[in-house]
Write a protein that holds these residues in place. Structure first.
Motif, mmCIF file in Angstrom:
data_model
loop_
_atom_site.group_PDB
_atom_site.id
_atom_site.type_symbol
_atom_site.label_atom_id
_atom_site.label_comp_id
_atom_site.label_asym_id
_atom_site.label_seq_id
_atom_site.Cartn_x
_atom_site.Cartn_y
_atom_site.Cartn_z
ATOM 1 N N PRO A 197 41.684 42.102 42.716
ATOM 2 C CA PRO A 197 42.396 43.040 42.165
ATOM 3 C C PRO A 197 43.893 43.361 41.788
ATOM 4 O O PRO A 197 44.483 44.735 40.673
ATOM 5 C CB PRO A 197 41.773 44.611 43.055
ATOM 6 N N ARG A 198 44.549 42.529 42.173
ATOM 7 C CA ARG A 198 46.860 43.221 41.960
ATOM 8 C C ARG A 198 46.871 41.908 42.307
ATOM 9 O O ARG A 198 46.957 41.695 43.032
ATOM 10 C CB ARG A 198 46.269 44.617 42.832
ATOM 11 N N ALA A 199 47.606 42.397 41.627
ATOM 12 C CA ALA A 199 49.336 41.142 41.360
ATOM 13 C C ALA A 199 49.904 41.351 42.840
ATOM 14 O O ALA A 199 49.996 42.756 43.615
ATOM 15 C CB ALA A 199 49.872 41.242 40.614
ATOM 16 N N MET A 200 50.022 40.234 44.069
ATOM 17 C CA MET A 200 50.946 40.549 44.854
ATOM 18 C C MET A 200 52.192 39.660 44.897
ATOM 19 O O MET A 200 52.016 38.647 44.940
ATOM 20 C CB MET A 200 49.784 41.114 46.401
ATOM 21 N N SER A 201 53.211 39.685 45.467
ATOM 22 C CA SER A 201 54.257 38.465 45.278
ATOM 23 C C SER A 201 54.895 38.001 46.293
ATOM 24 O O SER A 201 55.444 36.870 46.795
ATOM 25 C CB SER A 201 56.127 39.233 45.115
ATOM 26 N N GLN A 202 54.509 38.955 47.548
ATOM 27 C CA GLN A 202 53.927 38.368 49.284
ATOM 28 C C GLN A 202 53.335 38.839 50.159
ATOM 29 O O GLN A 202 52.271 39.628 50.462
ATOM 30 C CB GLN A 202 55.306 39.241 50.125
ATOM 31 N N ASN A 203 51.813 37.416 49.122
ATOM 32 C CA ASN A 203 50.812 37.694 49.833
ATOM 33 C C ASN A 203 50.510 36.620 50.376
ATOM 34 O O ASN A 203 51.109 35.339 51.169
ATOM 35 C CB ASN A 203 49.678 37.421 48.691
ATOM 36 N N TYR A 204 49.730 36.961 51.715
ATOM 37 C CA TYR A 204 48.650 36.459 52.779
ATOM 38 C C TYR A 204 47.510 36.458 53.078
ATOM 39 O O TYR A 204 46.863 37.550 52.787
ATOM 40 C CB TYR A 204 49.642 37.260 54.475
ATOM 41 N N SER A 205 46.263 34.931 53.021
ATOM 42 C CA SER A 205 45.381 34.842 52.582
ATOM 43 C C SER A 205 44.520 34.053 53.523
ATOM 44 O O SER A 205 45.278 33.076 53.841
ATOM 45 C CB SER A 205 45.227 34.728 51.072
ATOM 46 N N TYR A 206 43.260 34.450 53.756
ATOM 47 C CA TYR A 206 42.100 33.125 54.843
ATOM 48 C C TYR A 206 41.868 33.102 53.403
ATOM 49 O O TYR A 206 41.277 33.585 52.702
ATOM 50 C CB TYR A 206 41.672 34.194 55.705
ATOM 51 N N ILE A 207 40.946 31.409 53.875
ATOM 52 C CA ILE A 207 40.383 30.639 52.886
ATOM 53 C C ILE A 207 39.564 30.137 53.268
ATOM 54 O O ILE A 207 39.709 29.003 54.421
ATOM 55 C CB ILE A 207 40.857 30.092 51.613
ATOM 56 N N VAL A 208 38.598 30.527 53.993
ATOM 57 C CA VAL A 208 37.272 29.807 55.103
ATOM 58 C C VAL A 208 35.779 29.448 54.260
ATOM 59 O O VAL A 208 35.680 30.982 53.036
ATOM 60 C CB VAL A 208 37.018 30.674 56.214
ATOM 61 N N SER A 209 35.595 28.914 54.749
ATOM 62 C CA SER A 209 34.106 28.264 53.951
ATOM 63 C C SER A 209 33.666 27.432 54.783
ATOM 64 O O SER A 209 33.412 26.367 55.019
ATOM 65 C CB SER A 209 34.570 28.129 52.549
ATOM 66 N N LYS A 210 32.027 28.030 54.901
ATOM 67 C CA LYS A 210 31.226 26.762 55.037
ATOM 68 C C LYS A 210 31.092 25.227 54.196
ATOM 69 O O LYS A 210 30.441 24.286 54.851
ATOM 70 C CB LYS A 210 29.567 27.438 55.139
ATOM 71 N N ASN A 211 31.712 25.302 53.025
ATOM 72 C CA ASN A 211 31.395 24.666 51.776
ATOM 73 C C ASN A 211 32.304 23.845 51.830
ATOM 74 O O ASN A 211 32.803 22.869 51.385
ATOM 75 C CB ASN A 211 31.277 25.058 50.985
ATOM 76 N N MET A 212 33.535 23.451 53.228
ATOM 77 C CA MET A 212 34.382 22.625 52.982
ATOM 78 C C MET A 212 34.873 22.226 54.051
ATOM 79 O O MET A 212 34.272 22.685 55.512
ATOM 80 C CB MET A 212 36.171 24.015 52.993
ATOM 81 N N SER A 213 35.327 20.883 54.574
ATOM 82 C CA SER A 213 34.925 20.073 55.015
ATOM 83 C C SER A 213 36.522 19.853 56.040
ATOM 84 O O SER A 213 37.553 19.774 54.929
ATOM 85 C CB SER A 213 34.699 19.085 55.191
ATOM 86 N N SER A 214 36.658 20.014 57.061
ATOM 87 C CA SER A 214 38.461 19.423 58.304
ATOM 88 C C SER A 214 38.557 18.397 57.428
ATOM 89 O O SER A 214 38.257 17.528 57.140
ATOM 90 C CB SER A 214 38.258 20.000 59.243
ATOM 91 N N GLY A 215 40.026 18.267 56.974
ATOM 92 C CA GLY A 215 40.543 17.184 57.031
ATOM 93 C C GLY A 215 41.194 17.069 55.852
ATOM 94 O O GLY A 215 41.001 15.936 55.060
#
Length: 629
Positions: A564-582
């Motif tokens: 919803p908004r632009a942010m120049s100093q952003n911190y995000s979690y991206i987590v999914s069951k559809n991704m594989s470690s490595g």
């Protein structure tokens, strides 16, 4: 044959302060006073042995009462076992003894601008409103003085309106109300409430429009449970909260209020509250299994001395206790709170929240990592802005405490004084303060959740035990303002568990507050990932408003979410069951959506909140997914 009960005087028969309750013999006792009524005295002018159906017809300044065959007058003094009627102009009072009446039906029709209907009855009965319009400035328009259940059937267009400075409701009952039928009812409470029941309220069908303007007034309130199984409710509260000197506390204005549990299992409910401290929905416990609910509050907080009442979209529980749970199993829930700060005060909640995903423009390349990383403007999107060092820190949750400024109005979207559990449904919240806040645990097992705290956190738990925030499934998109606020916030992020589903967050900090730059904060630990989950923590990147995508090396979409908004100093979690470690994945802003998504939450516009599946051009940023954060 039918007989008409004409209003004629019977000297010496003024009986005051009646209350509708049954004594040991099963008859109605009219002897005790009742402080709930503004005028409970009545002059009994006609006695009769009532049949099972009575019709009250209003005609301007007068009214008539008719009964079916067998209706007859009786004589003698009032004993509590007689059936009687009083008609004075267009003010009608009925007293029906359940000993002689079974399966009572009262039909009401016609219109008056200076009339009322008061009913005493010891047992459950049916009230049919058929094109009835009753307005009054001196009496409660529809006043049911009994603890029994009144089943109201709506036919045609009906209205109840009180326009006084002292009446407590336009429709009042000491018992329960059940609404059904294909007609409509428009209820206006000028001084206090629209519909007020000491017992429970159930809406099965019909169209109910409620409007209130008085301080502390509610469009629909119940001392017992409120259950909505169907129908259409449009509730508008224009009054502010008010200080109740009798209770020595603030009484909040609002649209829908229960002192017990509100259950929504169907129907369409639209709540709009404009006053200071007003609530959309407030109850002890809230449960939603189906239906379509839109809530908008535009007021800031109301204060009286050291006491404060903040505007809320949906609030469960009270500040005096730890009760209050919210459970959502299904349906659609849209909440917008402005805190009196934003230009969104006049918009339609659902239309606004569903059009957000198209409004900012789609595009812009993801800015580079590190402080002040700038993104390139593209496709109508917003550019990444230069960053600076801003101190982080956890602001904690907001209850009804004195906000420190206009950016902390306390206008949260969904607040529980205990726990929140989401098992399914579609939930979109934009709040001036926290979008979702719970005093204890927040658990998401399924469904789709979009939570944006314009001036605070997206999802905030004040819990202090393991699983304070637990995501076991579903799709969760949580966004906050800049540092020190967080998309997903807990004082100790080590208490947070991501066990399933798809999670994407943006914010000025992560981890219970932080150091310079709003990065990982002073709270100990990081969220744990369940078996089969993988993801990353993006630290100090820039993000553009619009669409953010994560793909694999072939451009297959793992997730595409609205930011919803632009942010120049952003911190995000991206987590999914559809991704594989490595494995390596690619992230960044995008100007397109997948043409063949296998899962999506669209809004009726060209874009939506979330997509999975299909393919797009691979974004430029990259990360390697891990089984730990």
């Amino acid at each position: 044959m039918k007989k008409v009960l004409y209003a004629f005087a019977m000297a010496g028969m003024l009986l005051g302060a009646f209350s509708c309750r049954k004594d040991a013999t099963g008859t109605i006792d009219y002897s005790s006073s009742d402080s709930d009524d503004d005028d409970d005295s009545v002059e009994i002018v006609s006695y009769y042995s009532a049949s099972s159906e009575i019709t009250v017809t209003y005609n301007g300044s007068s009214a008539t009462v008719t009964g079916t065959d067998g209706l007859s007058y009786s004589s003698g003094s009032k004993t509590g076992t007689d059936n009687w009627a009083s008609v004075s102009g267009a003010d009608v009072v009925l007293g029906i003894d359940s000993v002689s009446v079974s399966g009572l039906v009262i039909n009401v029709t016609g219109s008056t601008t200076a009339g009322s209907l008061k009913i005493y009855n010891g047992e459950n009965f049916s009230l049919k409103l058929n094109g009835a319009s009753i307005a009054s400035s001196g009496n409660i328009p529809l006043n049911i003085r009994c603890t029994s259940t009144c089943n109201i059937t709506l036919t045609g267009t009906n209205s109840l309106k009180e326009s006084s400075s002292s009446l407590k409701a336009a429709l009042f009952t000491k018992g329960n109300l059940n609404f059904a039928g294909s007609g409509s009812l428009n209820v206006t409470g000028n001084n206090k409430h629209g519909i007020s029941a000491k017992g429970a309220i159930t809406v099965g069908n019909g169209t109910i429009t409620g409007t209130t303007a008085g301080g502390g007034g509610k469009c629909m309130r119940a001392g017992g449970n409120i259950t909505i199984n169907g129908g259409t409710l449009t509730l508008t509260c224009n009054g502010s909260s008010a200080y109740d000197s009798d209770e020595a506390d603030i009484t909040s204005a609002g649209c829908l209020k229960s002192d017990a549990t509100i259950t929504i299992a169907g129907g369409t409910i639209t709540c709009t509250a404009t006053g200071a401290g007003a609530k959309g929905i407030r109850c002890e416990d809230f449960k939603m299994t189906d239906g379509d609910v839109s809530i908008k509050t535009t007021g800031s907080y109301y204060s009286y001395g050291s006491e404060v009442s903040s505007a809320k979209g949906l609030k469960a529980g009270t500040k005096e206790s730890s009760t209050g749970t919210i459970v959502i199993d299904g349906g659609e829930l849209y909440i917008l709170t402005t805190g009196g700060n934003n230009s969104t005060s006049t918009v339609d909640t659902r239309a606004y929240l569903t059009s957000l995903t198209k409004a900012p423009g789609q595009g812009g390349n993801q800015g580079g990592g590190g402080q002040g990383g700038g993104g390139n403007q593209g496709g109508g999107g917003f550019p990444g802005n230069g960053g600076g060092n801003n101190p982080g820190g956890d602001n904690g949750g907001h209850g009804d405490t004195q906000p420190s400024g206009s950016s902390e109005s306390g206008a949260e979207g969904m607040e529980s004084k205990n726990t929140i559990t989401i098992n399914g449904g579609y939930i979109a919240i934009q709040a001036d303060d926290d979008a979702i806040n719970a005093a204890n645990k927040i658990t998401i097992n399924g469904g789709y959740v979009y939570a944006y705290g314009v001036n605070n956190d997206g999802i905030d738990s004040n819990g202090t035990s393991s699983g304070a925030i637990t995501i076991n499934g579903g799709v969760v998109m949580a966004h906050s303002t800049s540092s020190p606020e967080e998309g997903i916030d807990c004082d100790d992020m080590g208490l947070v568990q991501f066990n399933g589903g798809t999670i994407f967050s943006t914010g000025g900090a992560m981890g219970g507050g932080g150091g310079m730059g709003g990065g990982m904060g002073g709270g100990s630990g990081s969220p744990s990932l369940g078996s089969g989950m993988a993801g990353t923590y993006l630290s100090n990147t820039s993000v553009s408003a619009g669409y953010f995508a994560v793909t694999d090396a072939s451009g297959n979409v793992i997730m595409e979410c609205y930011v919803p908004r632009a942010m120049s100093q952003n911190y995000s979690y991206i987590v999914s069951k559809n991704m594989s470690s490595g494995s390596t994945y690619y992230y960044g802003a995008t100007s397109s959506t997948p043409s063949s998504a296998s899962d999506s939450w669209t809004t009726g516009y060209s874009y939506g909140y979330y997509y999975y599946g299909g393919s797009i051009s691979k974004p430029s940023g990259s990360f390697t997914a891990s089984s730990s954060l």
